[in-house]
Design an enzyme around this catalytic site. Structure first.
Site, PDB file in Angstrom:
ATOM      1  N   TYR A   1       8.324 -13.280 -21.181  1.00 21.11           N
ATOM      2  CA  TYR A   1       9.359 -12.311 -20.814  1.00 21.11           C
ATOM      3  C   TYR A   1      10.239 -12.819 -19.672  1.00 21.11           C
ATOM      4  O   TYR A   1       9.775 -13.539 -18.787  1.00 21.11           O
ATOM      5  CB  TYR A   1       8.669 -11.006 -20.385  1.00 21.11           C
ATOM      6  CG  TYR A   1       9.594  -9.927 -19.890  1.00 21.11           C
ATOM      7  CD1 TYR A   1      10.244  -9.074 -20.780  1.00 21.11           C
ATOM      8  CD2 TYR A   1       9.815  -9.752 -18.528  1.00 21.11           C
ATOM      9  CE1 TYR A   1      11.084  -8.078 -20.327  1.00 21.11           C
ATOM     10  CE2 TYR A   1      10.658  -8.753 -18.067  1.00 21.11           C
ATOM     11  CZ  TYR A   1      11.293  -7.931 -18.972  1.00 21.11           C
ATOM     12  OH  TYR A   1      12.120  -6.957 -18.514  1.00 21.11           O
TER      13      TYR A   1
ATOM     14  N   HIS B   1      -7.970   7.766  -1.794  1.00 22.74           N
ATOM     15  CA  HIS B   1      -7.037   7.210  -0.819  1.00 22.74           C
ATOM     16  C   HIS B   1      -5.657   6.941  -1.432  1.00 22.74           C
ATOM     17  O   HIS B   1      -4.736   7.722  -1.211  1.00 22.74           O
ATOM     18  CB  HIS B   1      -7.643   5.940  -0.201  1.00 22.74           C
ATOM     19  CG  HIS B   1      -6.807   5.345   0.878  1.00 22.74           C
ATOM     20  ND1 HIS B   1      -7.204   4.273   1.643  1.00 22.74           N
ATOM     21  CD2 HIS B   1      -5.566   5.659   1.317  1.00 22.74           C
ATOM     22  CE1 HIS B   1      -6.255   3.981   2.511  1.00 22.74           C
ATOM     23  NE2 HIS B   1      -5.255   4.797   2.326  1.00 22.74           N
TER      24      HIS B   1
ATOM     25  N   ASP C   1       1.796  -4.623 -20.616  1.00 23.48           N
ATOM     26  CA  ASP C   1       2.644  -5.711 -20.111  1.00 23.48           C
ATOM     27  C   ASP C   1       2.270  -6.085 -18.673  1.00 23.48           C
ATOM     28  O   ASP C   1       2.009  -7.248 -18.368  1.00 23.48           O
ATOM     29  CB  ASP C   1       4.121  -5.271 -20.090  1.00 23.48           C
ATOM     30  CG  ASP C   1       4.758  -5.218 -21.456  1.00 23.48           C
ATOM     31  OD1 ASP C   1       4.186  -5.736 -22.420  1.00 23.48           O
ATOM     32  OD2 ASP C   1       5.850  -4.627 -21.538  1.00 23.48           O
TER      33      ASP C   1
ATOM     34  N   HIS D   1       0.842  -1.187   0.000  1.00 20.52           N
ATOM     35  CA  HIS D   1       0.000   0.000   0.000  1.00 20.52           C
ATOM     36  C   HIS D   1       0.878   1.238   0.000  1.00 20.52           C
ATOM     37  O   HIS D   1       1.835   1.325   0.777  1.00 20.52           O
ATOM     38  CB  HIS D   1      -0.898   0.010   1.247  1.00 20.52           C
ATOM     39  CG  HIS D   1      -1.670   1.282   1.398  1.00 20.52           C
ATOM     40  ND1 HIS D   1      -2.393   1.834   0.362  1.00 20.52           N
ATOM     41  CD2 HIS D   1      -1.823   2.127   2.450  1.00 20.52           C
ATOM     42  CE1 HIS D   1      -2.977   2.945   0.783  1.00 20.52           C
ATOM     43  NE2 HIS D   1      -2.641   3.157   2.040  1.00 20.52           N
TER      44      HIS D   1
ATOM     45  N   HIS E   1       0.735   5.823  -0.972  1.00 19.81           N
ATOM     46  CA  HIS E   1       0.019   7.015  -1.436  1.00 19.81           C
ATOM     47  C   HIS E   1       0.878   7.699  -2.501  1.00 19.81           C
ATOM     48  O   HIS E   1       0.966   8.926  -2.535  1.00 19.81           O
ATOM     49  CB  HIS E   1      -0.232   7.990  -0.278  1.00 19.81           C
ATOM     50  CG  HIS E   1      -1.021   7.419   0.856  1.00 19.81           C
ATOM     51  ND1 HIS E   1      -0.951   7.915   2.136  1.00 19.81           N
ATOM     52  CD2 HIS E   1      -1.921   6.397   0.898  1.00 19.81           C
ATOM     53  CE1 HIS E   1      -1.748   7.209   2.934  1.00 19.81           C
ATOM     54  NE2 HIS E   1      -2.350   6.284   2.204  1.00 19.81           N
TER      55      HIS E   1
HETATM   56 ZN   LIG Z   1      -3.326   4.753   3.115  1.00 17.90          ZN
END
Ligand SMILES: [Zn+2]
Length: 226
Positions: free
Chosen positions: A216, A162, A122, A97, A99
């Protein structure tokens, strides 16, 4: 704790350095987790600890309900979302995760990133989708990630207002998807600023995705996505 848990602790601690290296995070806002293969456990970073201070021994081991099994600190505030993904998607071995700026700008506008680049075809096989708005803490973010990415080629979702969540067959693949998501988002932003992108044929996107996912790289090495 087993040798396998120790290995995953070291891997997760080290991969956080990649988030810094590629400019995907500010302060402590971004996290990597990995499933412990063959165990109902995951390893994730502690909450609010500087990336400079992350070490294998201060990573947090949780069960797949997000309950701490081993670790002295509180786990990442995004632990519930990571745990939900591992419970719902057995093929996923890593979750990231961030930002990161360009990708999150698309999330803030709630717009999927359309596929106008071979590099996006790709890695993502088409658009990078938008997931629902969800408040942190419970299962809502995890549900949104799973609902958006299940059956989708993209290993990245732009959670509305978010930021980015990515999945991979392992944590390194999820980190790579986060790096590539930001790279593609940046180029897509610059493209929009310059004018209208040239269209790509669906058949070409499909052919690029198939080649990259199946051909690949070096023979015998694992492929990019789960
Ligand atoms: Zn966050």
């Amino acid at each position: 704790m087993s040798a396998e848990v120790a290995r995953v602790r070291a891997q997760v601690a080290a991969l956080h350095g990649e988030l810094v290296r590629y400019g995907l995070v500010a302060w402590t806002a971004g996290n990597v987790s990995a499933r412990v293969p063959g165990r109902d456990l995951m390893v994730i970073k502690p909450s609010g600890v500087s990336y400079d201070d992350l070490r294998p021994d201060n990573m947090i081991v949780c069960d797949l309900d997000g309950v701490v099994v081993d670790g002295d600190l509180s786990p990442s505030s995004d632990t519930a979302a990571h745990a939900y993904v591992y419970r719902a998607m057995s093929e996923v071995g890593g979750v990231v995760h961030t930002h990161s700026g360009y990708a999150t700008a698309w999330a803030a506008r709630g717009e999927a990133i359309p596929c106008h680049l071979t590099a996006q075809a790709d890695e993502f096989g088409g658009e990078i989708p938008v997931g629902p708005f969800a408040l942190i803490g419970g299962d809502d973010i995890g549900k949104g990630i799973v609902a958006t990415l299940s059956g989708h080629r993209s290993p990245a979702v732009l959670m509305r207002n978010h930021g980015v969540f990515t999945i991979g067959r392992d944590a390194r693949a999820a980190v790579k998807a986060a790096v590539m998501c930001e790279d593609v988002a940046r180029t897509a932003h610059l493209t929009r600023a310059l004018g209208e992108p040239a269209p790509m044929a669906r058949a070409d996107i499909d052919a690029l995705y198939d080649r990259y996912q199946n051909v690949y790289g070096q023979p015998g090495t694992s492929r990019p996505n789960p």
